[in-house]
Design a protein around this motif. Structure first.
Motif, short mmCIF file in Angstrom:
data_model
loop_
_atom_site.label_atom_id
_atom_site.label_comp_id
_atom_site.label_asym_id
_atom_site.label_seq_id
_atom_site.Cartn_x
_atom_site.Cartn_y
_atom_site.Cartn_z
N SER A 64 39.91 -50.88 -8.90
CA SER A 64 39.94 -52.13 -9.65
C SER A 64 39.16 -52.01 -10.97
O SER A 64 39.60 -52.52 -11.99
CB SER A 64 39.42 -53.30 -8.80
OG SER A 64 38.14 -53.02 -8.33
N ILE A 65 38.05 -51.32 -10.95
CA ILE A 65 37.27 -51.22 -12.18
C ILE A 65 37.94 -50.26 -13.17
O ILE A 65 38.07 -50.55 -14.37
CB ILE A 65 35.83 -50.73 -11.88
CG1 ILE A 65 35.13 -51.72 -10.94
CG2 ILE A 65 35.05 -50.53 -13.17
CD1 ILE A 65 34.66 -52.98 -11.57
N GLY A 66 38.39 -49.12 -12.67
CA GLY A 66 39.03 -48.14 -13.56
C GLY A 66 40.27 -48.72 -14.23
O GLY A 66 40.45 -48.61 -15.45
N LEU B 285 31.29 -49.60 -21.45
CA LEU B 285 32.03 -50.32 -20.40
C LEU B 285 32.16 -49.47 -19.14
O LEU B 285 32.06 -49.98 -18.01
CB LEU B 285 33.41 -50.71 -20.93
CG LEU B 285 34.00 -52.01 -20.40
CD1 LEU B 285 33.03 -53.15 -20.54
CD2 LEU B 285 35.30 -52.32 -21.13
N GLY B 286 32.35 -48.17 -19.33
CA GLY B 286 32.44 -47.27 -18.17
C GLY B 286 31.14 -47.28 -17.38
O GLY B 286 31.14 -47.36 -16.14
N GLY C 23 27.91 -49.28 -12.60
CA GLY C 23 26.82 -50.12 -12.09
C GLY C 23 27.35 -51.22 -11.18
O GLY C 23 26.81 -51.46 -10.10
N ILE C 24 28.44 -51.85 -11.62
CA ILE C 24 29.02 -52.93 -10.81
C ILE C 24 29.49 -52.40 -9.46
O ILE C 24 29.31 -53.04 -8.41
CB ILE C 24 30.22 -53.56 -11.57
CG1 ILE C 24 29.76 -54.19 -12.88
CG2 ILE C 24 30.94 -54.55 -10.69
CD1 ILE C 24 29.13 -55.53 -12.72
N TRP D 164 22.13 -52.67 -10.77
CA TRP D 164 22.32 -53.71 -11.78
C TRP D 164 21.75 -53.26 -13.11
O TRP D 164 22.25 -53.62 -14.18
CB TRP D 164 21.66 -55.02 -11.35
CG TRP D 164 22.58 -55.86 -10.53
CD1 TRP D 164 22.40 -56.23 -9.24
CD2 TRP D 164 23.82 -56.45 -10.96
NE1 TRP D 164 23.46 -57.00 -8.82
CE2 TRP D 164 24.35 -57.15 -9.86
CE3 TRP D 164 24.54 -56.43 -12.15
CZ2 TRP D 164 25.55 -57.85 -9.91
CZ3 TRP D 164 25.74 -57.13 -12.21
CH2 TRP D 164 26.23 -57.82 -11.10
N ILE D 165 20.65 -52.48 -13.04
CA ILE D 165 20.06 -51.99 -14.30
C ILE D 165 21.10 -51.17 -15.07
O ILE D 165 21.29 -51.33 -16.27
CB ILE D 165 18.81 -51.15 -13.99
CG1 ILE D 165 17.80 -52.02 -13.23
CG2 ILE D 165 18.21 -50.58 -15.27
CD1 ILE D 165 16.57 -51.26 -12.80
#
Ligand code: HEM
Ligand SMILES: [Cu+2]
Lengths: 206, 621
Positions: free
Chosen positions: B156-158, B563-564, B569-570, B580-581
């Motif tokens: 989903s992120i990629g 963004l990557g 992190g997400i 989160w950092i």
């Protein structure tokens, strides 16, 4: 040639569309808003499909009150109007007045956002209506939260533009930037009108 | 900076040039490299799948790994290979074809590429961190929400990141076509490839946001405890299918329309005739795009939407065959009575017509809702979409790459090797996929790890795997050809194929400002008009003057990397909040560089008239 772009004198009446770059930005941004429309349409569709799936949680009709939301609606609509004033002054090459109206727009936007945070807080703490409570709550926060994030982004955008151009007047280079930021702001406003109708009004009535 | 100047520069400066470039011709090369890399990767995954299926009850790969292979094969091929390769063709050809010096948003164009690349890399990192996505390229819920590990989060992120990139690219092309055409280049004089680029961009603009939302909801469900697709919490799994296919069906037309465009350039050039029925071609393209938005539920006939919905969608689906048929006949009539030259791009075009027609025919079969209950989720569907995607899109990509190779690299690929490549690939393709129709009709389901002995499926599966090796051999030959051509072939002229459109009126590769003076377009196939009625050269539409060009910038790359990082992190914040950092750092990089872009004046630079006069006449190399 380059200095030409940054000069603030002798501006045409539509400085935002006087250069090819400006025209491109203008058109490209309209297309972008077309895509954003599909994005919100998808979120609305999801919300409508899930709005009755509140399980044991509070249903929409008990959760929403129209008072606060009505005030928020008025604030956001007014901020759209003030951004129109700002653009009017931009076209007349009156940067001070433009900044003033943009400032008012930002203040209104901030108060909208503050009220929205207050509202969400209220739902979570007083009604136990959190993001993970039910499919309804997830869909609600996704739709309204997406809109809220757009508002926040728009505010950041306005502030950045104001800070950057505080001292340098309007020119052919920054006019398109102001203009598309205000287009974006109107778009957010229109989306909110739909949220007000579909989520809150229909939620309370139905 | 001409090609020779680049050659003399050191490796470091060439690399920096490409990392910061906003030139559509260089971005085309970047898309080509990126897309081709993923094409090879997706091809390897496919080979492993086919080896697993070479015999019944095979144990070549584990069931879990098999699921990851099919998922990543589909996802990679669609999002990271086919689309970027098409974007490579669009970038190299479209601005030249419409007589533009540049695209409307060079910065956005570069950003689109880097987002695609970073998205693709993020997706593939999953192989090394505990398993790739394993729920099929369609990631149907609830399977995809309950899939263990982080594979589906990478999915989903990629795809989210890569999807933003595609959206950026689409908007850029839309505006480019509308505002950047040369004097005289009206919409109805535009080459068909530019038209299909335009229409495919419209599809991108209106289709991708649905995927964006779908992926967001999937991410929310998996990583933030939302309940969109969890029935026990009131969620609804069919929402995903709707969102996915509202995007997904237009997506298949995003893949095929540009390929149609390529063939509409290749066939007239090598038939020495103008395209038959130009305006009906434009009309058919628009109609296909329009209908393409109304048929998504044909992927969901078996979901249970009811007979009325199924019938409506079935009829809409079959209607698409009409404009598609118009196109097929127009290509045939273009060749009719023409002086045919059987170059390798033309071979791909000729191979495309029967292959794609078979794919369209099986499509209409699948579109018959009642019959689809039998075909759905069998190898029949696999055969169908490979006939349209390989026989259409991939053939189109190869035809286009070979055709425009001289515009990208200044040399024509070795024709003899390309003929071998075509035949290997064409025969391999039919060997692999033709028999899969029958496997499907015999009841072999798709996405199964093994099939059983004694059900009459052995022989056809065996032949299918052999065919895949033919395609692989062809592709390897093509890669060899690329290297060989770079070393041995002579430099190409500006117009090696005796072309008809504007890209052939400039040198190969063109100067970085494309046209020293914007050309005056007098009709369809403008260069051909000048060849037959003029002196063979485009007439200028403007006196020689300064040319305004955008500055190079590293910001698109930095934004994409930001963004990557944020995406990683997400993905991992569910395991350990410290991530989160990382996410915040990523977002700071992303929004920070966006702010820098907006705060810093970037007015571009000018190439002065005097310098232009010094360089040769730039036309027809
Ligand atoms: C006449 C034109 C076409 C028709 C009528 C048609 C119809 C269909 C139908 C009904 C299905 C669903 C079958 C099932 O799952 O049971 C399907 C699947 C598919 N089609 Fe087509 N199609 C057409 C052209 C195309 C083209 C041009 C492409 C791509 C370039 C394409 C790509 C696909 C893909 C990828 C799938 C499978 C998706 C999946 O389940 O993984 N189709 N088609
Ligand atoms: Cu479809």
């Amino acid at each position: 040639m380059a200095d030409e772009l940054l000069k603030s004198t002798n501006l045409p009446h539509d400085p935002e569309r006087a250069t090819l770059e400006g025209k491109n930005k203008f058109l490209g941004f309209w297309f972008f808003l077309g895509g954003e429309t599909v994005l919100f349409a998808s979120l609305f569709g999801t919300y409508l499909a899930l709005k009755n799936s509140h399980l044991d949680g509070v249903p929409a009709s008990e959760l929403f009150g129209l008072g606060l939301v009505f005030i928020m609606t008025m604030i956001l609509l007014t901020s759209s109007l003030t951004s129109v004033y700002a653009m009017y002054h931009m076209k007349n090459n009156a940067p001070k007045k433009m900044m003033l109206w943009l400032g008012i727009t930002v203040l209104l936007g901030l108060s909208f956002l503050g009220l929205e945070i207050y509202e969400f807080n209220h739902y979570v703490n007083d009604y136990g209506h959190g993001f993970t409570t039910s499919a309804f709550s997830s869909a609600f926060y996704a739709l309204v939260g997406f809109h809220g994030a757009h508002v926040a982004f728009g505010l950041g955008w306005f502030i950045l533009l104001m800070v950057r151009n505080w001292k340098r007047g309007i020119n052919l280079y920054n006019a398109p930037k102001f203009y598309i930021a205000s287009l974006y702001w109107h778009f957010i406003d229109v989306v909110w009108v739909f949220i007000f109708t579909v989520v809150y009004l229909m939620g309370v009535v139905g | 900076m001409s090609a020779t100047a680049t050659k003399k520069a050191g490796f470091g400066s060439v690399l920096w040039d490409y990392l910061t470039t906003v030139d559509h011709k260089k971005i085309a090369i970047l898309y080509l490299i990126g897309g081709f890399f993923f094409f090879i990767l997706g091809g390897l995954e496919a080979m492993l799948v086919r080896i697993q299926l070479i015999q019944p009850d095979n144990n070549f790969v584990s069931a879990q790994f098999y699921n990851e292979l099919i998922t990543m094969h589909g996802t990679t091929m669609i999002f990271l290979a086919a689309m970027p390769l098409l974007l490579a063709l669009m970038n190299i050809a479209m601005p030249l074809q419409i007589g533009a010096r540049d695209v409307a948003f060079p910065f956005v164009n570069a950003l689109g590429f880097w987002l695609f690349l970073i998205g693709g890399i993020v997706l593939n990192i999953s192989w090394f961190t505990g398993g790739a996505p394993d729920a099929g390229w369609t990631a149907y819920t609830p399977l995809s929400i309950f899939s263990e590990g982080h594979g589906l989060d990478y999915y989903s992120i990629g795809l989210q990141i890569a999807g933003f990139g595609t959206l950026m690219g689409g908007i850029n092309f839309l505006v480019t076509v509308i505002t950047m055409r040369a004097p005289g280049m009206t919409m109805m004089r535009m080459p068909l490839f530019s038209w299909t680029t335009f229409i495919a961009s419209v599809l991108i603009l209106f289709a991708f946001p649905a995927l964006t939302v779908g992926l967001f909801l999937l991410t929310f469900d998996r990583l933030f405890g939302a309940n969109f697709f969890d029935p026990s919490m009131g969620g609804n799994v069919v929402i995903w299918e709707h969102l996915f296919w509202i995007f997904g069906h237009p997506e298949v037309y995003i893949l095929i329309l540009p390929a149609f465009g390529v063939f509409s350039e290749v066939i007239p050039t090598f038939s020495k005739k103008r395209l038959f029925g130009y305006s009906s071609m434009v009309f058919a393209t628009v109609l296909i795009a329009f209908l393409g938005f109304m048929v998504w539920a044909h992927h969901m006939f078996t979901v249970g939407l009811g007979p009325i919905a199924n019938s409506i969608f079935a009829i809409a689906t079959m209607a698409i065959a009409v404009p598609t048929g118009i196109k097929i006949f127009n290509w045939l009539f273009t060749m009719w009575g023409g002086t045919l030259r059987f170059t390798s791009p033309m071979l791909f075009a000729l191979g495309f017509i029967p292959s794609f027609t078979i794919g369209g025919m099986t499509g209409v079969m699948l579109g018959a809702a009642a019959a689809d209950f039998q075909y759905h989720d069998t190898y029949f569907v696999i055969a169908h979409f490979h006939y349209v995607i390989v026989g259409g899109t991939v053939f189109g990509i190869f035809a286009g790459l070979i055709y425009w190779w001289p515009k990208m690299f200044g040399k024509v690929l070795n024709e003899k090797m390309n003929h071998w490549f075509f035949w290997l690939f064409f025969i391999g393709f039919h060997l692999t996929f033709f028999l899969q129709h029958f496997l499907g009709l015999m009841g072999m389901p798709r996405r199964y790890w093994v099939f059983l002995e004694g059900q009459g499926l052995d022989l056809f599966n065996f032949i299918s795997t052999i065919g895949a090796f033919f395609m692989a051999a062809g592709t390897i030959l093509f890669m060899y050809n690329i290297v060989w051509t770079a070393m041995k072939e002579p430099k190409a002229s500006g117009d090696p194929w005796d072309g008809r459109t504007l890209e052939w009126a400039v040198s190969s590769p063109p100067p970085h400002y494309n046209f020293k003076q914007l050309p005056l377009v007098r009709g369809l196939d403008p260069l051909w008009i000048e060849k037959t009625e003029g002196n063979g050269k485009m007439q200028p539409a403007e006196p020689l003057g300064d040319i305004h060009m955008p500055n190079n910038t590293i910001i698109p790359l930095i934004m994409s990397i930001g963004l990557g990082i944020a995406g990683m992190g997400i993905i991992y914040q569910v395991d350990n909040p410290m991530w989160w950092i990382v996410a915040v750092i990523g977002f700071i990089i992303f929004f920070g560089s966006m702010a820098v872009r907006s705060l810093k004046d970037d007015l571009g630079h000018h190439i002065h008239k005097e310098d232009l006069e010094k360089e040769g006449d730039g036309s027809n190399g």
